[in-house]
Scaffold this motif. Structure first.
Motif, PDB file in Angstrom:
ATOM      1  N   UNK A 181       0.845  -1.192   0.000  1.00 35.23           N
ATOM      2  CA  UNK A 181       0.000   0.000   0.000  1.00 35.23           C
ATOM      3  C   UNK A 181       0.878   1.239   0.000  1.00 35.23           C
ATOM      4  N   UNK A 182       0.342   2.331  -0.546  1.00 35.17           N
ATOM      5  CA  UNK A 182       1.067   3.594  -0.626  1.00 35.17           C
ATOM      6  C   UNK A 182       0.116   4.726  -0.282  1.00 35.17           C
ATOM      7  N   UNK A 183       0.540   5.602   0.613  1.00 34.07           N
ATOM      8  CA  UNK A 183      -0.275   6.750   1.001  1.00 34.07           C
ATOM      9  C   UNK A 183       0.170   7.977   0.208  1.00 34.07           C
ATOM     10  N   UNK A 184      -0.745   8.573  -0.521  1.00 33.43           N
ATOM     11  CA  UNK A 184      -0.445   9.721  -1.384  1.00 33.43           C
ATOM     12  C   UNK A 184      -0.048  10.925  -0.543  1.00 33.43           C
ATOM     13  N   UNK A 185       1.046  11.598  -0.951  1.00 33.77           N
ATOM     14  CA  UNK A 185       1.493  12.802  -0.260  1.00 33.77           C
ATOM     15  C   UNK A 185       1.441  13.988  -1.214  1.00 33.77           C
ATOM     16  N   UNK A 186       1.644  15.176  -0.688  1.00 35.04           N
ATOM     17  CA  UNK A 186       1.563  16.398  -1.488  1.00 35.04           C
ATOM     18  C   UNK A 186       2.543  16.352  -2.655  1.00 35.04           C
ATOM     19  N   UNK A 187       2.077  16.739  -3.838  1.00 38.85           N
ATOM     20  CA  UNK A 187       2.925  16.771  -5.025  1.00 38.85           C
ATOM     21  C   UNK A 187       2.936  15.485  -5.815  1.00 38.85           C
ATOM     22  N   UNK A 188       2.283  14.439  -5.309  1.00 40.61           N
ATOM     23  CA  UNK A 188       2.263  13.150  -6.006  1.00 40.61           C
ATOM     24  C   UNK A 188       1.317  13.185  -7.202  1.00 40.61           C
ATOM     25  N   UNK A 189       1.610  12.344  -8.183  1.00 33.68           N
ATOM     26  CA  UNK A 189       0.686  12.043  -9.281  1.00 33.68           C
ATOM     27  C   UNK A 189       0.949  10.598  -9.650  1.00 33.68           C
ATOM     28  N   UNK A 190       0.042   9.982 -10.396  1.00 33.93           N
ATOM     29  CA  UNK A 190       0.189   8.568 -10.740  1.00 33.93           C
ATOM     30  C   UNK A 190       1.460   8.310 -11.536  1.00 33.93           C
ATOM     31  N   UNK A 191       1.825   9.242 -12.431  1.00 32.22           N
ATOM     32  CA  UNK A 191       3.044   9.067 -13.240  1.00 32.22           C
ATOM     33  C   UNK A 191       4.264   9.012 -12.325  1.00 32.22           C
ATOM     34  N   UNK A 192       4.357   9.932 -11.367  1.00 29.93           N
ATOM     35  CA  UNK A 192       5.525   9.992 -10.487  1.00 29.93           C
ATOM     36  C   UNK A 192       5.602   8.768  -9.576  1.00 29.93           C
ATOM     37  N   UNK A 193       4.448   8.288  -9.104  1.00 30.50           N
ATOM     38  CA  UNK A 193       4.435   7.101  -8.249  1.00 30.50           C
ATOM     39  C   UNK A 193       4.922   5.884  -9.032  1.00 30.50           C
ATOM     40  N   UNK A 194       4.474   5.743 -10.284  1.00 30.04           N
ATOM     41  CA  UNK A 194       4.910   4.618 -11.124  1.00 30.04           C
ATOM     42  C   UNK A 194       6.403   4.713 -11.421  1.00 30.04           C
ATOM     43  N   UNK A 195       6.890   5.924 -11.648  1.00 33.48           N
ATOM     44  CA  UNK A 195       8.315   6.107 -11.930  1.00 33.48           C
ATOM     45  C   UNK A 195       9.150   5.689 -10.733  1.00 33.48           C
ATOM     46  N   UNK A 196       8.716   6.087  -9.519  1.00 36.80           N
ATOM     47  CA  UNK A 196       9.477   5.765  -8.313  1.00 36.80           C
ATOM     48  C   UNK A 196       9.351   4.295  -7.917  1.00 36.80           C
ATOM     49  N   UNK A 197       8.163   3.719  -8.119  1.00 31.82           N
ATOM     50  CA  UNK A 197       7.914   2.352  -7.648  1.00 31.82           C
ATOM     51  C   UNK A 197       8.305   1.276  -8.655  1.00 31.82           C
ATOM     52  N   UNK A 198       8.096   1.575  -9.949  1.00 31.63           N
ATOM     53  CA  UNK A 198       8.341   0.568 -10.973  1.00 31.63           C
ATOM     54  C   UNK A 198       9.438   0.953 -11.952  1.00 31.63           C
ATOM     55  N   UNK A 199       9.903   2.200 -11.865  1.00 26.57           N
ATOM     56  CA  UNK A 199      10.923   2.656 -12.814  1.00 26.57           C
ATOM     57  C   UNK A 199      10.365   3.003 -14.175  1.00 26.57           C
ATOM     58  N   UNK A 200       9.027   3.118 -14.289  1.00 26.96           N
ATOM     59  CA  UNK A 200       8.385   3.387 -15.578  1.00 26.96           C
ATOM     60  C   UNK A 200       7.116   4.213 -15.350  1.00 26.96           C
ATOM     61  N   UNK A 201       7.206   5.532 -15.605  1.00 33.43           N
ATOM     62  CA  UNK A 201       6.057   6.400 -15.386  1.00 33.43           C
ATOM     63  C   UNK A 201       4.886   6.138 -16.307  1.00 33.43           C
ATOM     64  N   UNK A 202       5.152   5.512 -17.468  1.00 29.69           N
ATOM     65  CA  UNK A 202       4.077   5.278 -18.436  1.00 29.69           C
ATOM     66  C   UNK A 202       3.058   4.238 -17.958  1.00 29.69           C
ATOM     67  N   UNK A 203       3.308   3.612 -16.813  1.00 29.11           N
ATOM     68  CA  UNK A 203       2.372   2.614 -16.283  1.00 29.11           C
ATOM     69  C   UNK A 203       1.222   3.264 -15.500  1.00 29.11           C
ATOM     70  N   UNK A 204       1.151   4.630 -15.539  1.00 25.27           N
ATOM     71  CA  UNK A 204       0.164   5.315 -14.702  1.00 25.27           C
ATOM     72  C   UNK A 204      -1.270   4.871 -14.994  1.00 25.27           C
ATOM     73  N   UNK A 205      -1.581   4.579 -16.271  1.00 26.11           N
ATOM     74  CA  UNK A 205      -2.947   4.171 -16.603  1.00 26.11           C
ATOM     75  C   UNK A 205      -3.263   2.801 -15.995  1.00 26.11           C
TER      76      UNK A 205
END
Length: 243
Positions: A181-205
């Motif tokens: 699980x991940x708790x959203x913090x200020x400044x987050x977006x799905x692209x940035x979370x995917x980039x940090x967690x999976x190394x690929x921001x394009x997985x946001x969808x």
């Protein structure tokens, strides 16, 4: 989050600035975008070698471009008339961003390159030309921004999980093994979370699809884009291969 559900790479390049949670798409794309990347280096003298250049690391990137905010709908404006704002709206938003001392998020979408990063406004200049009364020409320089605020880290020891991980050789709670699980913090977006967690921001969808129930429930009735997420929202991060 920006209005990403309507963004299609086949539509050509698009530039969106996220300012305090507001998505502002540039109505006229710049003809050229300049990116400045340099290294912090120092020259030292070494006995027997003479002068050597020591590279201390890369400096923060700078992006510069110029275009104009049109006073009316013209052929070079790809935005629908309903989304086109008067020129001073864009000026006010950028000035508010500078005065707030908060970074914006620079999003560049295109056929060959995607950029989604937080940046500060280094300089912003605008002027009115006599040939286009009401329209405002501008130049904008952005600088890469890194969060330097202190962070609190809480370590919870799980003896049973630690023992199992030690036997298997896999870190406890590793994202590649099971969902976390991940708790959203200020400044987050799905692209940035995917980039940090999976190394690929394009997985946001795909991450959106995995959390569609939660995200849609919070967005219901707000009129916000479907990819909008909120501080404190808890998302499920499945293993990459399950997205």
């Amino acid at each position: 989050m920006a209005d990403l559900e309507n963004l299609n790479k086949s539509d050509g390049y698009r530039i969106i600035l996220m300012l305090a949670g507001t998505a502002m798409e540039l109505p006229v794309l710049p003809e050229r975008i300049s990116v400045k990347q340099s290294f912090d280096s120092s020259e030292k003298k070494v006995l027997g070698l003479g002068a050597v250049n020591l590279l201390n690391g890369a400096k923060l990137r700078q992006i510069s471009f110029g275009s104009f905010f049109p006073a009316q709908k013209i052929p070079s404006v790809k935005l629908p008339r309903s989304r086109l704002r008067e020129p001073m709206y864009y000026v006010r938003k950028l000035r508010e961003c500078m005065e707030s001392k908060e970074p914006l998020r620079f999003i560049l979408l295109g056929a060959d390159i995607d950029v989604n990063t937080r940046m500060s406004v280094e300089s912003f200049e605008y002027s009115e030309s006599y040939g286009e009364v009401g329209s405002l020409e501008y130049t904008l320089t952005l600088k890469e921004w890194v969060d330097y605020s202190p962070r609190r880290v809480t370590i919870k020891e799980n003896v049973a999980a630690a023992g199992a991980a030690e036997r298997s050789g896999t870190p406890a709670g590793a994202p590649e093994d099971k969902a976390v699980s991940y708790t959203v913090k200020a400044g987050d977006c799905l692209w940035a979370i995917c980039k940090a967690s999976y190394g690929d921001g394009s997985l946001y969808d795909k991450l959106y699809s995995a959390n569609k129930t939660v995200i849609d429930r919070h967005n219901s009735g707000t009129g916000n884009p479907k990819y909008t997420i909120y501080v404190g929202e808890i998302l499920n991060l499945p293993p990459k291969e399950e997205l």
